[in-house]
Design an enzyme around this catalytic site. Structure first.
Site, PDB file in Angstrom:
ATOM      1  N   ASP A 101      43.949  47.544  47.436  1.00 38.26           N
ATOM      2  CA  ASP A 101      42.844  48.442  47.772  1.00 38.26           C
ATOM      3  C   ASP A 101      41.579  47.613  47.839  1.00 38.26           C
ATOM      4  O   ASP A 101      41.532  46.483  47.339  1.00 38.26           O
ATOM      5  CB  ASP A 101      42.718  49.570  46.744  1.00 38.26           C
ATOM      6  CG  ASP A 101      42.012  50.805  47.286  1.00 38.26           C
ATOM      7  OD1 ASP A 101      41.579  50.796  48.457  1.00 38.26           O
ATOM      8  OD2 ASP A 101      41.891  51.787  46.541  1.00 38.26           O
ATOM      9  N   ASP A 102      40.536  48.178  48.443  1.00 35.88           N
ATOM     10  CA  ASP A 102      39.278  47.456  48.537  1.00 35.88           C
ATOM     11  C   ASP A 102      38.473  47.546  47.254  1.00 35.88           C
ATOM     12  O   ASP A 102      37.800  46.605  46.863  1.00 35.88           O
ATOM     13  CB  ASP A 102      38.453  47.949  49.725  1.00 35.88           C
ATOM     14  CG  ASP A 102      38.040  49.412  49.617  1.00 35.88           C
ATOM     15  OD1 ASP A 102      38.728  50.179  48.899  1.00 35.88           O
ATOM     16  OD2 ASP A 102      37.054  49.808  50.259  1.00 35.88           O
ATOM     17  N   ASP A 105      37.236  52.340  41.401  1.00 39.49           N
ATOM     18  CA  ASP A 105      36.034  52.966  40.853  1.00 39.49           C
ATOM     19  C   ASP A 105      36.382  53.579  39.501  1.00 39.49           C
ATOM     20  O   ASP A 105      36.181  52.978  38.455  1.00 39.49           O
ATOM     21  CB  ASP A 105      35.548  54.014  41.850  1.00 39.49           C
ATOM     22  CG  ASP A 105      34.209  54.630  41.480  1.00 39.49           C
ATOM     23  OD1 ASP A 105      33.709  54.384  40.379  1.00 39.49           O
ATOM     24  OD2 ASP A 105      33.670  55.375  42.313  1.00 39.49           O
TER      25      ASP A 105
END
Length: 130
Positions: A101-102, A105
């Site tokens: 994933d980038d 969070d």
């Protein structure tokens, strides 16, 4: 659309460098002893780093898992799995699969994918302090 107060803009050039650096760390880590069967990228943010990492590590099989979490790009809302991972990659609890994933969070999206493939290796380009 205005940027949130604590935005941290990243250029495409910097993002590409950071994704390549992640690939190099994966290649040099304990996990490099793994023969990756595939990359599963979390869309949409994971698409670009998955392409970069797959090229750097020579992994040809790229699959997606589609999870919607951000709405209006400002706050995370209810998570919804829009597309699951194909059955062959779920075999052996995802062993030999690299999840990309980038950004992580809150970790909620990662937890959903981790539940699908508990033995897969999770890697992300960026992580927020939380």
């Amino acid at each position: 659309m205005s940027l949130p107060e604590k935005a941290f803009p990243v250029s495409w050039d910097q993002f590409h460098r950071d994704a390549r650096a992640l690939a190099w760390r994966l290649a040099g880590s304990q996990s490099s002893k793994t023969n990756w069967r595939a990359i599963v990228c979390i869309t949409r943010g994971g698409l670009a780093p998955a392409a970069i990492i797959s090229r750097e590590l020579g992994i040809r099989m790229i699959e997606t898992v589609c999870i919607a979490s951000y709405h209006e790009y400002t706050e995370q809302g209810q998570l919804a799995v829009l597309k699951e991972v194909s059955a062959p990659l779920l075999e052996n609890d995802g062993e030999g699969v690299l999840i990309v994933d980038d950004l992580t969070d809150t970790g909620k999206t990662a937890a959903i994918v981790r539940a699908m493939m508990p033995k897969a290796h999770f890697a992300t380009v960026y992580a927020k302090p939380k």
